[in-house]
Design an enzyme around this catalytic site. Structure first.
Site, PDB file in Angstrom:
ATOM      1  NE  ARG A  61      54.046   4.143  58.013  1.00  0.00           N
ATOM      2  CZ  ARG A  61      54.601   5.279  57.570  1.00  0.00           C
ATOM      3  NH1 ARG A  61      55.016   5.384  56.315  1.00  0.00           N
ATOM      4  NH2 ARG A  61      54.745   6.320  58.375  1.00  0.00           N
ATOM      5  CE1 TYR A 114      42.373 -15.154  46.223  1.00  0.00           C
ATOM      6  CE2 TYR A 114      42.748 -12.791  46.147  1.00  0.00           C
ATOM      7  CZ  TYR A 114      42.378 -13.919  46.849  1.00  0.00           C
ATOM      8  OH  TYR A 114      42.010 -13.819  48.153  1.00  0.00           O
ATOM      9  CG  ASP A 184      49.477 -14.212  41.990  1.00  0.00           C
ATOM     10  OD1 ASP A 184      50.102 -15.118  42.565  1.00  0.00           O
ATOM     11  OD2 ASP A 184      48.454 -13.685  42.473  1.00  0.00           O
ATOM     12  CE  LYS A 209      45.877 -17.548  49.880  1.00  0.00           C
ATOM     13  NZ  LYS A 209      45.693 -16.950  48.554  1.00  0.00           N
TER      14      LYS A 209
END
Ligand SMILES: *Cc1c(COP(=O)(O)O)cnc(C)c1O
Length: 401
Positions: A61, A114, A184, A209
């Site tokens: 983590r 988005y 972004d 993506k």
């Protein structure tokens, strides 16, 4: 053996193939470190690792060698000092927003975003006492004008933006002093634009993506200065939206072909956009590479490639949109973008079906708006499929007359 070349003297396409291999020993391909934890040699080592920012061999983590390799590769391509990978694009964006802002802070964001980012800002931020002002990202000076000195902590932009491929002027954004600026850059990838070169502080991607690029990894990433990334890491470790090593490995696999993929997708998208513009069933086409795009000049200035996404409106509205997305065969009806398969979405009947006509309009979505992510199929097959489906719409309309 001759010395390894200085990576900064190589082209991005070459760097995308070689990046993230610092700890590869003699293995050529990325190594999958599926382990959750690492044996700590001594108590002293354990103490050091538990407190060291970005330690990649303590507990996964905190960090993981495969994930770190992906982070290093993205940092290299974006021209950043550092990067942190996340379990998704939203993991990355929520870490930036919630990791850097506190109650009482103010964010300036653009209206064209988005849907997940928009909901985070609109619904979650107010619950935490973070105020958000939305501006039109295409309007010159709009971001800077909405900044409240001393209160605005973050200015958040997306370019090219959902859903109509609106652009934000990166140089203008990078020149904003005071708050941290974030872009972004998912639709563009570092092969098409590098926001940090324009003075922007952080760049985020849904690597789900185009970066991973094969529709088989859910992944996000943030890149920027070492100082900002260290700060983000402190929140990210507690947020727990860390990238899986397997997805990071697929991300590295994807990066190696990013150059050829984006070039092919951009070339096919340009041809398709031009063909769409000439078709009677289409009332408007949005593609940054078209001279008719309202910000085409800006696109040419700040983008090296115009990308694989095309948005267009069908003259026949909602009904035509529904029939169109069910009648293409190469272009498949699915959410997401940037992969090998050409995908098509009709927001008004699917992702945004719950919105009223007014809300749709505010989001830049018209009843006949189609968003198409061009894949890697042969351009003739993609054009044949899409234009054929439009011809059938025209024929049906003629029959109805
Ligand atoms: C998909 C997407 C996101 C969210 O990424 P996930 O990996 O789905 O969480 C954020 N921004 C843009 C522009 C996207 O296309």
């Amino acid at each position: 053996m001759p010395d390894a070349p200085d990576p900064t003297e190589l082209h991005l396409e070459t760097r995308a193939i070689r990046a993230g291999r610092a700890d590869n020993d003699t293995a050529l391909a990325p190594i999958l470190w599926a382990t959750t934890t690492f044996v700590t040699p001594t108590v002293e080592d354990g103490r050091r690792m538990a407190t060291q920012v970005g330690e990649s061999r303590f507990y996964s983590r905190y960090g993981n060698p495969t994930v770190k390799a992906f982070e290093d590769a993205v940092a290299d391509l974006e021209g950043a000092e550092s990067a942190r990978a996340f379990a998704s694009g939203m993991g990355a964006i929520s870490a930036v927003v919630l990791g850097l802002c506190s109650a009482g802070d103010h964010i300036v964001a653009q209206r064209q975003l988005y849907a997940g980012t928009q909901l985070l800002l609109q619904a979650a931020c107010p619950r935490f006492g973070i105020e958000v002002t939305f501006v039109d990202g295409t309007e010159p000076g709009a971001f800077a004008a909405a900044v409240r000195p001393g209160r605005t902590v973050l200015v958040l932009a997306e370019t090219p933006a959902n859903p109509q491929l609106d652009l934000v002027d990166l140089a203008e954004l990078g020149a904003i002093a005071g708050p941290m600026t974030v872009v972004d850059s998912t639709f563009a990838t570092p092969l098409a634009q590098r926001p940090l070169e324009h003075g922007v502080d952080l760049v985020v991607h849904s690597a789900t993506k185009a970066l991973a690029g094969h529709n088989d990894a859910t992944l996000g990433v943030v890149a920027g200065s070492e100082e900002l990334l260290q700060w983000l890491w402190g929140f990210a470790v507690l947020q727990g939206a860390n990238a899986s090593p397997f997805d990071a490995m697929n991300g590295l696999r994807g990066l190696r072909t990013l150059g050829v993929r984006l070039e092919r997708q951009s070339a096919t998208a340009q041809r398709l956009a031009e063909a769409l513009e000439a078709h009677p069933a289409v009332s408007q086409v949005r593609y940054p590479g078209l001279p008719s795009h309202p910000q085409h000049e800006l696109a040419a200035r700040q983008m090296d490639l115009f990308g694989g996404l095309v948005a267009f409106d069908l003259a026949g509205g909602l009904d035509a949109g529904c029939r169109f997305v069910e009648s293409t065969t190469i272009a498949q009806l699915a959410t997401s973008l940037g992969g090998p398969e050409t995908l098509v979405t009709h927001p008004a009947s699917t992702t945004h079906v719950s919105l009223t006509p007014d809300e749709l309009a505010a989001a830049g979505i018209r009843p006949g708006t189609i968003r198409l992510s061009v894949g890697l199929e042969h351009a003739d097959d993609v054009l044949g499929d899409v234009i054929g489906a439009l011809d059938r719409l025209d024929a049906a309309a003629a029959d109805a007359d």
